[in-house]
Design an enzyme around this catalytic site. Structure first.
Site, short mmCIF file in Angstrom:
data_model
loop_
_atom_site.label_atom_id
_atom_site.label_comp_id
_atom_site.label_asym_id
_atom_site.label_seq_id
_atom_site.Cartn_x
_atom_site.Cartn_y
_atom_site.Cartn_z
N GLU A 236 -7.63 -7.97 3.93
CA GLU A 236 -8.03 -9.19 3.23
C GLU A 236 -7.02 -10.30 3.44
O GLU A 236 -5.85 -10.04 3.76
CB GLU A 236 -8.31 -8.92 1.74
N HIS B 108 5.05 -5.29 -5.89
CA HIS B 108 3.65 -5.30 -6.30
C HIS B 108 3.39 -4.54 -7.61
O HIS B 108 2.26 -4.16 -7.90
CB HIS B 108 2.74 -4.75 -5.20
N ARG C 197 -9.89 1.98 -16.83
CA ARG C 197 -9.11 2.72 -17.83
C ARG C 197 -8.35 1.73 -18.70
O ARG C 197 -8.40 0.53 -18.45
CB ARG C 197 -8.11 3.62 -17.10
P1 ADP Z 1 -2.73 -1.71 -6.48
O1 ADP Z 1 -4.08 -1.18 -6.88
O2 ADP Z 1 -2.02 -0.83 -5.49
O3 ADP Z 1 -1.89 -2.10 -7.66
P2 ADP Z 1 -3.70 -4.44 -6.07
O4 ADP Z 1 -4.83 -4.74 -5.16
O5 ADP Z 1 -4.00 -4.44 -7.53
O6 ADP Z 1 -3.03 -3.04 -5.65
O7 ADP Z 1 -2.49 -5.45 -5.77
C1 ADP Z 1 -1.24 -5.34 -6.38
C2 ADP Z 1 -0.46 -6.64 -6.20
O8 ADP Z 1 -0.27 -6.92 -4.80
C3 ADP Z 1 -1.16 -7.88 -6.73
O9 ADP Z 1 -0.92 -8.04 -8.12
C4 ADP Z 1 -0.50 -8.97 -5.91
O10 ADP Z 1 0.79 -9.28 -6.38
C5 ADP Z 1 -0.36 -8.32 -4.55
N1 ADP Z 1 -1.56 -8.59 -3.72
C6 ADP Z 1 -2.59 -7.76 -3.50
N2 ADP Z 1 -3.51 -8.33 -2.70
C7 ADP Z 1 -3.07 -9.56 -2.40
C8 ADP Z 1 -3.57 -10.65 -1.61
N3 ADP Z 1 -4.73 -10.57 -0.95
N4 ADP Z 1 -2.83 -11.79 -1.53
C9 ADP Z 1 -1.65 -11.88 -2.18
N5 ADP Z 1 -1.12 -10.90 -2.92
C10 ADP Z 1 -1.81 -9.75 -3.05
#
Ligand code: ADP
Length: 506
Positions: free
Chosen positions: A204, A239, A296
């Site tokens: 993405e 993250h 959850r």
């Molecule tokens: P996980 O399920 O492993 O926690 P997430 O998809 O919720 O992964 O993403 C965790 C973090 O990673 C987000 O809160 C953000 O800080 C960063 N992140 C994820 N996807 C993107 C993106 N497309 N652009 C910028 N930051 C992202």
């Protein structure tokens, strides 16, 4: 639909979240059953529950992830429902289905909803179908490098390569240059395989200067869904969330209401039942996109509870019992401001290495507007096998400024010795101008790392001064006590020795 009250809940979890769930059960007159591993015999959740059963060896694969043992304990103890907490089996559709088949009520959504939203590729597809804005990118899994290069060229760099089964920031790589594509794909794939046993990846667009803003939702069995507003979770390290607050300092009422509507639409599209979270990523122009759904209770749920005035665990239980939601959207309001800090046993001077060990002293903060959801006590040894979260400190203030000052005060009062903690680091976050001004995104920690991780000489001095002041107060209290008791004041001659004895308690 008939309402069937729950009488006994088995909590398939440990630590602070197990106790937090049992607290609501106690208030509802529901009996609780704890399960524990060999490493958790002396854990607080074991003491708190009405009954407790050992389910095996310390590694979670042998205990907290062992479905057979957990279900066997539920049956043996006569529990009629299982609350999975967060982590462990909480987003495992196989476990939710097993519970159903065994006649146990799973306090959470249906196995079908968990499965659909747990696979990030299928969740993205579903959201696109439902008209929810999704981060531009692929809706099928990416299988080879050539294909990935083609897709990345279409989307435009930078991009995120992510694991479809992802969670906890694992299996995720930021790609800024074309030369990084092949190595990032390999690294993400192997990390995903190890962590989740599934190496499906998708790609993405990387959202620039990103904010993580998520919405809490509740849905009952009758198709009613409400949102309980947002949580701003942009203070992150690798993250992973470190500090959360609500309301978000960047949302406008108009954007908040649009996001809320999309969050409800997302939950409805997933035929959701229970408490869930729709996570969005937002750019600096307040354009937002669906990131994922957590099916959850979240670690950071208490800030929502405080600002909206709802006990989310009680609502989860009532929904499972078959009650309709007791409020409509228009009944829910945000009142004041709440912040949560996650306190970890980690060495901030050593790349945040987990620092499990024995707690030799603990003083938790109290007072107006402070909630501390923890599970450790003096003499308790934090096991090496699990997450190193010690507690969550949540404060409320009428305004954001008051909440920040209250958090600083509470962190100042919080004393833990025996293990290294992130308390001092969190105090620094509260003092950072970007945080105080509400002008931060997910790069905040990286951007301010020099200030956040500077060695604590100044803090150390302040702490010594505070210690001397506390000592002086202690001595004067001691002497007052002696005077009141009618005994003569004995002058302390060996004050250095006494000071050393006094400070060794901290
Ligand atoms: P996980 O399920 O492993 O926690 P997430 O998809 O919720 O992964 O993403 C965790 C973090 O990673 C987000 O809160 C953000 O800080 C960063 N992140 C994820 N996807 C993107 C993106 N497309 N652009 C910028 N930051 C992202």
């Amino acid at each position: 639909m008939e309402q069937k009250p729950i009488k006994k809940v088995l909590v398939a979890n440990r630590g602070e979240i197990a106790i937090r769930i049992m607290r609501s059960c106690r208030e509802m007159g529901i009996q609780t059953v704890a399960v524990f591993s060999d490493a958790d015999r002396s854990s607080m959740h074991v003491r708190y529950a009405n009954e407790a059963y050992n389910i095996g060896l310390a590694p979670s694969s042998e205990s907290y992830l062992n479905m057979d043992k957990i279900i066997a304990v539920a049956k043996k103890s006569g529990a009629d429902a299982i609350h999975p907490g967060y982590g462990f089996l909480s987003e495992n559709s196989v476990f939710a289905r097993r519970c159903q088949e065994e006649g146990l009520r799973f306090i959470g959504p249906s196995p079908e909803s968990i499965q659909m939203m747990g696979d990030k590729i299928s969740a993205r597809k579903k959201m696109i179908e439902a008209g929810v804005p999704v981060v531009p990118g692929t809706t099928e899994k990416v299988t080879n490098e050539l294909e990935a290069i083609k897709i990345i060229k279409e989307i435009g760099l930078p991009v995120m390569i992510k694991a479809s089964a992802g969670g906890g920031g694992k299996g995720m790589r930021l790609v800024k240059k074309e030369s990084q594509i092949a190595s990032s794909l390999r690294a993400a794939r192997s990390e995903a395989k190890t962590a989740f046993g599934d190496d499906s990846l998708y790609i993405e667009k990387y959202i620039d200067s990103p904010h993580h803003v998520e919405f809490q939702i509740l849905s009952d069995k009758y198709g009613n869904t409400v949102h309980l507003f947002e949580r701003e979770c942009s203070v992150q390290r690798r993250h992973q969330k470190v500090v959360e607050e609500t309301p978000s300092p960047i949302l406008t009422p108009e954007v908040r209401s649009r996001m809320g509507e999309y969050a409800v639409a997302a939950a409805n599209a997933a035929k959701y039942e229970g408490a869930g979270t729709i996570e969005f990523i937002m750019d600096s122009n307040l354009n937002f996109y669906f990131l994922e759904m957590n099916t959850r209770l979240q670690v950071e749920h208490p800030i929502t509870e405080r600002v909206v005035g709802v006990d989310l665990v009680k609502e989860q239980i009532r929904i499972t019992e078959g009650f309709p939601l007791p409020f409509r959207q228009e009944d829910l309001k945000q009142s004041g401001h709440a912040i949560e800090c996650r306190i970890y046993a980690e060495d901030t001077d050593n790349n945040f290495m987990p620092n499990p060990g024995t707690i030799t002293h603990i003083t938790e903060p109290y007072g107006l507007g402070v909630r501390c959801d923890g599970y450790v006590y003096e003499g308790y040894s934090i096991p090496i096998y699990y997450d190193s979260l010690i507690s969550k400190l949540i404060v409320w203030g009428r305004t954001r400024e008051e909440a920040i000052e209250r958090m600083r005060r509470a962190l100042y009062e919080y004393k833990i010795t025996g293990v290294k903690t992130t308390i001092r680091f969190l105090e620094r976050i509260m003092d950072t101008p970007d945080f105080r001004n509400g002008e931060y995104n997910t790069h905040f920690i990286e951007k301010n790392s020099e200030f956040l991780l500077a060695d604590g000489i100044c803090d150390k001095k302040c702490e010594d001064i505070a210690m001397i002041a506390t000592y002086a107060e202690y001595i004067s209290r001691l002497e007052n006590k002696k005077t009141n008791a009618g005994s003569p004041i004995k002058k302390e001659t060996n004050w250095k020795g006494q000071f050393r004895r006094f400070t060794s308690r901290f």
